[in-house]
Design a protein around this motif. Structure first.
Motif, short mmCIF file in Angstrom:
data_model
loop_
_atom_site.label_atom_id
_atom_site.label_comp_id
_atom_site.label_asym_id
_atom_site.label_seq_id
_atom_site.Cartn_x
_atom_site.Cartn_y
_atom_site.Cartn_z
N GLY A 62 0.71 -1.17 0.01
CA GLY A 62 0.02 0.07 -0.06
C GLY A 62 0.70 1.40 0.17
O GLY A 62 0.62 2.10 -0.69
N LEU A 63 2.06 1.25 0.68
CA LEU A 63 2.99 2.44 0.95
C LEU A 63 3.36 2.69 -0.57
O LEU A 63 3.53 3.94 -1.10
N LEU A 66 0.86 4.33 -2.91
CA LEU A 66 0.58 5.69 -2.66
C LEU A 66 1.76 6.61 -3.43
O LEU A 66 1.52 7.59 -3.94
N THR A 91 -4.01 10.14 10.37
CA THR A 91 -4.04 8.83 9.51
C THR A 91 -2.67 7.84 10.06
O THR A 91 -2.09 8.44 10.71
N TYR A 92 -2.99 6.69 9.32
CA TYR A 92 -1.68 5.79 9.56
C TYR A 92 -0.35 6.62 8.75
O TYR A 92 -0.53 7.24 7.85
N ALA A 165 -6.39 1.98 1.29
CA ALA A 165 -5.85 1.13 2.14
C ALA A 165 -6.92 0.19 3.13
O ALA A 165 -6.96 -1.01 3.17
N GLN A 166 -7.66 1.00 3.64
CA GLN A 166 -8.65 0.23 4.69
C GLN A 166 -9.84 0.10 4.23
O GLN A 166 -11.10 -0.32 5.09
N LYS A 198 -5.72 -6.40 6.50
CA LYS A 198 -6.63 -5.56 5.88
C LYS A 198 -8.08 -6.45 5.65
O LYS A 198 -7.99 -7.72 5.77
N ALA A 206 1.08 -6.74 -0.16
CA ALA A 206 0.67 -6.56 -1.53
C ALA A 206 -0.17 -5.21 -1.48
O ALA A 206 -0.62 -4.72 -0.39
N TYR A 322 -4.61 5.12 15.68
CA TYR A 322 -3.24 4.84 16.32
C TYR A 322 -2.84 5.63 17.58
O TYR A 322 -3.23 6.74 17.60
#
Ligand code: PLP
Length: 375
Positions: A62-63, A66, A91-92, A165-166, A198, A206, A322
């Motif tokens: 996911g990173l 982005l 956010t994360y 992502a979520q 997830k 992935a 978080y």
């Protein structure tokens, strides 16, 4: 410590898919093809269909998804070094890291206290002439999009890059910028993560991007493969961020069941909503645009830690998403001028309850009874 109600039992989440996954793994092993190929092609097509977007490209995580979107927009001339991207402060950290990695400037915006997401109001407070994009994060599975946000983006010609992502499979209640309301495809481009925890998790890392922009999809496909547009021909100084076919094969099995997975989470959230009646607990609002990646309640005053201990003593594992916001992490300390009162308050009050597809309605009813005994 083992809990009667674990927060997330991944082996149990994946158990229903074990036979299919083993068959798929055998197919990949026998194929002799371990980069690219049929499984990845099928994954991309399925995901594009699911998100109602013309293009989907599986990538490493996911990173990277982005980061590749932002790098891709730089390569095709839509973003330039130092451009400002508005990101929610709670956010994360991955959302913020991606902006930094791409040589752009993350501008953090306090979220709305009820949705815990970016809002038109919070965006407006941070708009400057250098604002070129916003990154709505559909945090905890709730879509961060409404008509007011759409108006701002259209008026100011902002790129809308979603951190979905979520929120795979979540659907906005109002129109996106193009012809999709699906998380990831509401704006110009969106990133998805298939990290094991997830809603749809791989057996490792992935991710994927979805987009309405043909040029961006092409740029990202090349960037993720050393910047190569065809064999041994490099148009960009690219990366190696490809999706492994073995993970694509696992994801193809689970994607076929996405409606059941998200339905179970929605039923679980509704069961908490009707089961929890303790006035000390602030519950998240039930809404149709949420796939409930997390069920996050708030405890005001100083009661959060006492609540978590009480839950632990009663066999319920909880978590916090978080506890430390990005701007309080050592790598970003003193890098942001603003203060983020809402984000700080949320970080102090939030608790995530078990909600995965391995958590049953009977579990939820027992957990709710325990919560209702908390004083
Ligand atoms: C998980 C997550 C990411 C990063 O995805 P990875 O696949 O773990 O790299 C980014 N943003 C949010 C909001 C996430 O929850």
């Amino acid at each position: 410590m083992t809990f009667r109600f674990p927060f997330l039992d991944l082996a149990k989440v994946n158990a229903p898919y074990e036979t299919g996954m083993k068959e798929a793994a055998s197919r990949v092993i026998a194929s002799g093809r371990y980069i690219g190929g049929q499984e990845v092609t099928e994954f991309n097509a399925t995901l594009a269909g699911l998100c109602n977007a013309p293009y989907a490209v599986g990538v490493s995580n996911g990173l990277d998804a982005l980061r590749l979107i932002l790098e891709g927009y730089k390569q095709i001339g839509r973003l330039n070094d130092g451009d400002e991207v508005i990101v929610p402060a709670n956010t994360y950290i991955a959302s913020v890291l991606a902006v930094s990695h791409a040589g752009l400037k993350p501008i953090l915006a306090d979220p709305d206290i009820t949705t815990m997401n970016l809002s038109a109001e919070s965006i407006k407070r941070h708009l400057t002439e250098r604002t070129k994009a916003i990154m709505p994060v559909h945090l905890y599975g709730r879509v961060a999009w409404d008509d007011d946000m759409r108006l701002i983006c259209e008026e100011k010609s902002l790129l809308v890059i979603e951190d979905a992502a979520q929120a795979i499979g979540a659907e906005a209640t109002v129109d996106g910028l193009f012809d999709s309301r699906m998380a990831g495809a509401i704006g110009h481009a969106g990133a998805l993560s298939f990290y094991p925890t997830k809603n749809i998790g791989a057996l490792g890392d992935a991710g994927a991007i979805v987009t309405h922009d043909a040029r961006l999809a092409e740029a990202i496909t090349a960037l993720a493969n050393y910047g190569s547009d065809h064999r041994y021909h490099n148009i960009y100084r690219g990366f190696n961020c490809r999706l492994d076919p073995i993970q694509a094969a696992m994801l193809n099995i689970k994607l076929a069941d996405i409606n059941n997975i998200n339905r179970q989470r929605r039923l679980n959230a509704e069961a908490y909503d009707s089961g929890i009646g303790n006035p000390l607990i602030i519950k998240p609002k039930i809404s149709p645009d949420n796939v409930w990646h997390q069920y996050v309640v708030r405890l005001q005053g100083n009661s959060r830690d006492r609540f978590r201990k009480f839950m632990t003593n009663n066999g319920v594992e909880t978590d916090i998403h978080y506890a430390t916001p990005p701007y309080r992490q050592p790598c970003y300390i003193n890098k942001f001028q603003d203060s983020f009162a809402v984000s700080d308050l949320l970080a102090y009050e939030i608790v995530s309850l078990p909600i995965s597809s391995a958590t049953t309605l009977d579990d939820i009813s027992q957990i709710s009874e325990i919560i209702n005994r908390f004083k």
